[in-house]
Design a protein around this motif. Structure first.
Motif, PDB file in Angstrom:
ATOM      1  N   UNK A  35       0.864  -1.237  -0.060  1.00  0.00           N
ATOM      2  CA  UNK A  35       0.143  -0.041  -0.061  1.00  0.00           C
ATOM      3  C   UNK A  35       0.884   1.313  -0.060  1.00  0.00           C
ATOM      4  N   UNK A  36       0.511   2.266  -0.744  1.00  0.00           N
ATOM      5  CA  UNK A  36       1.499   3.556  -0.870  1.00  0.00           C
ATOM      6  C   UNK A  36       0.695   4.732  -0.782  1.00  0.00           C
ATOM      7  N   UNK A  37       1.166   5.821  -0.290  1.00  0.00           N
ATOM      8  CA  UNK A  37       0.485   7.069  -0.422  1.00  0.00           C
ATOM      9  C   UNK A  37       1.665   8.083  -1.061  1.00  0.00           C
ATOM     10  N   UNK A  38       1.151   8.948  -1.779  1.00  0.00           N
ATOM     11  CA  UNK A  38       2.246  10.003  -2.431  1.00  0.00           C
ATOM     12  C   UNK A  38       1.468  11.501  -2.124  1.00  0.00           C
ATOM     13  N   UNK A  39       2.716  12.114  -1.900  1.00  0.00           N
ATOM     14  CA  UNK A  39       2.453  13.695  -1.370  1.00  0.00           C
ATOM     15  C   UNK A  39       3.754  14.614  -1.976  1.00  0.00           C
ATOM     16  N   UNK A  40       3.635  15.752  -1.586  1.00  0.00           N
ATOM     17  CA  UNK A  40       4.536  16.800  -1.669  1.00  0.00           C
ATOM     18  C   UNK A  40       5.029  17.128  -0.310  1.00  0.00           C
ATOM     19  N   UNK A  41       6.589  17.123  -0.094  1.00  0.00           N
ATOM     20  CA  UNK A  41       7.122  17.486   1.104  1.00  0.00           C
ATOM     21  C   UNK A  41       6.807  19.023   1.529  1.00  0.00           C
ATOM     22  N   UNK A  42       6.265  19.038   2.452  1.00  0.00           N
ATOM     23  CA  UNK A  42       6.111  20.660   2.945  1.00  0.00           C
ATOM     24  C   UNK A  42       7.001  21.057   3.996  1.00  0.00           C
ATOM     25  N   UNK A  43       7.085  22.332   4.600  1.00  0.00           N
ATOM     26  CA  UNK A  43       7.701  22.855   5.737  1.00  0.00           C
ATOM     27  C   UNK A  43       6.672  22.390   6.931  1.00  0.00           C
ATOM     28  N   UNK A  44       7.585  21.831   8.036  1.00  0.00           N
ATOM     29  CA  UNK A  44       6.721  21.862   9.228  1.00  0.00           C
ATOM     30  C   UNK A  44       7.358  22.917  10.268  1.00  0.00           C
ATOM     31  N   UNK A  45       7.343  22.560  11.564  1.00  0.00           N
ATOM     32  CA  UNK A  45       7.769  23.400  12.580  1.00  0.00           C
ATOM     33  C   UNK A  45       9.278  23.510  12.737  1.00  0.00           C
ATOM     34  N   UNK A  46      10.102  22.508  11.984  1.00  0.00           N
ATOM     35  CA  UNK A  46      11.475  22.678  12.172  1.00  0.00           C
ATOM     36  C   UNK A  46      12.278  21.862  13.432  1.00  0.00           C
ATOM     37  N   UNK A  47      11.180  21.340  13.873  1.00  0.00           N
ATOM     38  CA  UNK A  47      11.622  20.622  15.121  1.00  0.00           C
ATOM     39  C   UNK A  47      12.390  19.279  14.873  1.00  0.00           C
ATOM     40  N   UNK A  48      12.184  18.629  13.874  1.00  0.00           N
ATOM     41  CA  UNK A  48      12.680  17.302  13.799  1.00  0.00           C
ATOM     42  C   UNK A  48      14.124  17.443  13.688  1.00  0.00           C
ATOM     43  N   UNK A  49      14.774  18.199  13.262  1.00  0.00           N
ATOM     44  CA  UNK A  49      16.153  18.490  12.912  1.00  0.00           C
ATOM     45  C   UNK A  49      16.845  18.471  14.393  1.00  0.00           C
ATOM     46  N   UNK A  50      16.173  19.319  15.044  1.00  0.00           N
ATOM     47  CA  UNK A  50      16.645  19.547  16.402  1.00  0.00           C
ATOM     48  C   UNK A  50      16.722  18.504  17.438  1.00  0.00           C
ATOM     49  N   UNK A  51      15.855  17.252  17.068  1.00  0.00           N
ATOM     50  CA  UNK A  51      15.701  16.282  17.733  1.00  0.00           C
ATOM     51  C   UNK A  51      16.810  14.966  17.182  1.00  0.00           C
TER      52      UNK A  51
END
Ligand SMILES: Cc1cc2nc3c(=O)[nH]c(=O)nc-3n(C[C@H](O)[C@H](O)[C@H](O)COP(=O)(O)O)c2cc1C
Ligand SMILES: Nc1ncnc2c1ncn2[C@@H]1O[C@H](COP(=O)(O)OP(=O)(O)O)[C@@H](O)[C@H]1O
Length: 312
Positions: free
Chosen positions: A187-203
């Motif tokens: 099963x798959x989903x497709x989408x466009x990568x958008x900006x989030x809160x920028x917290x991920x990189x900090x973690x």
């Protein structure tokens, strides 16, 4: 495979073998019928054609039904292309079209536009205004308009005890293994990568936030999953979370993927994510540190699963 989007102005010179349906999911039951269609085409010297309707009839006739589909129209196109079909014809489904009589449908579309010499259809298929014609009517029309009707028996259909509804239920329950077994592919989903809160990189867990354009696409149950994708031409594994991000008091559902051994800016890329396995439910952690600890554990679990099931 050729795609015909505007059947109104289309007229085929080539004789065809046709089947009609939505084929949402293109699951193993559908695949059996489609392979039969393609083989018949080869044996009888006919082009293999699927006539499908879009939007889904239920989206048009029961506007409030909020139906979710396993495939977007693009995904369905790609899967059918891989199976080796000659033509995918997409008839725009409208209120007006839903009112045409069975005989007008057969004459105008199957015969005049598609040039059908053979129609392969399930024993219980119904069509035309109020779905009031059945396979016996189609056989009578076949005699008038010069095409053969090949019936897919109840036994053939029941032999594969798979249905799009069962797959939708499995996805809603987070049962990816069952959904994938019924689909015959991941099963798959497709989408466009958008900006989030920028917290991920900090973690230290950057997560690509996926925006899904098609509002009718089914999204599996919230929680974390092991996934696979091709990003910038490279096959990658990763872990995905679908949920409300309760630890950071999120207010909307997000779909985010962290890819393993990957480091690149992929904002605005369109990516297709395959689901491999469910990890766990989403949880609210007491702190960002506790969430990060859990992500480390998830990564270990995911890498272990990948090395067992997807070793190169
Ligand atoms: C595999 C995975 C599992 C996650 N699980 C949870 C979870 O259980 N609870 C939660 O609040 N957030 C969870 N998150 C989401 C993080 O909260 C999110 O990645 C972080 O807030 C970064 O958001 P950002 O991309 O907007 O910066 C998960 C993320 C991933 C990739
Ligand atoms: N291993 C990776 N997995 C996912 N995204 C990555 C990775 N490495 C770099 N990125 C990039 O970082 C972005 C995510 O970083 P993050 O801090 O979570 O920001 P945002 O909140 O904007 O999503 C992704 O959209 C992508 O462009």
């Amino acid at each position: 495979m050729r795609k015909v989007k505007n059947i109104e102005t289309y007229k085929s010179e080539e004789p065809a073998v046709v089947t009609i349906g939505t084929f949402d999911g293109v699951h193993i039951g559908h695949q059996k019928i489609i392979k039969r269609l393609i083989n018949t085409g080869k044996e009888d010297g006919l082009k293999s054609v699927i006539l499908t309707f879009f939007p889904h009839p239920r989206m048009v006739l029961q506007k409030d039904s909020n139906i979710k589909l396993i495939n977007t129209i693009k995904e369905r196109h790609d899967i059918l292309d891989d199976l080796g079909l000659d033509y995918l014809m997409i008839k725009k489904f409208t209120q007006e079209f839903s009112r045409i009589s069975a005989e007008d449908f057969v004459k105008d579309i199957l015969v005049d536009k598609i040039n059908a010499k053979k129609v392969i259809i399930g024993y219980d298929h119904r069509f035309g205004r109020n779905r009031n014609a059945d396979i016996n009517d189609l056989k009578v029309f076949g005699e008038t308009y010069g095409f053969e009707v090949e019936e897919i028996s109840a036994q053939d259909i029941n032999d594969v005890s798979v249905s799009s509804t069962k797959i939708r239920k499995a996805l809603e329950a987070g049962d990816i293994l069952k959904a994938n077994a019924f689909l015959g592919y991941n099963f798959m989903i497709s989408g466009v990568v958008t900006k989030g809160k920028g917290l991920g990189k900090q973690l230290n867990f950057p997560t690509a936030n996926l925006k899904i354009i098609e509002d009718y696409k089914i999204i599996p149950k919230q929680g974390s999953y092991i996934v696979r994708a091709t990003v910038q031409g490279k096959p990658v594994f990763g872990m995905m979370n679908i949920g409300m991000n309760p630890t950071v008091n999120g207010s909307n559902q997000t779909i985010e993927v962290h890819f393993f051994d990957f480091n690149a800016d992929i904002y605005d890329d369109t990516i297709k994510i395959e689901f491999l396995h469910r990890l766990r439910d989403e949880e609210k952690f007491d702190s960002i540190e506790a969430l990060t600890e859990q992500l480390k554990k998830d990564k270990t679990t995911a890498l272990d699963y990948i090395s067992k099931h997807h070793a190169e």
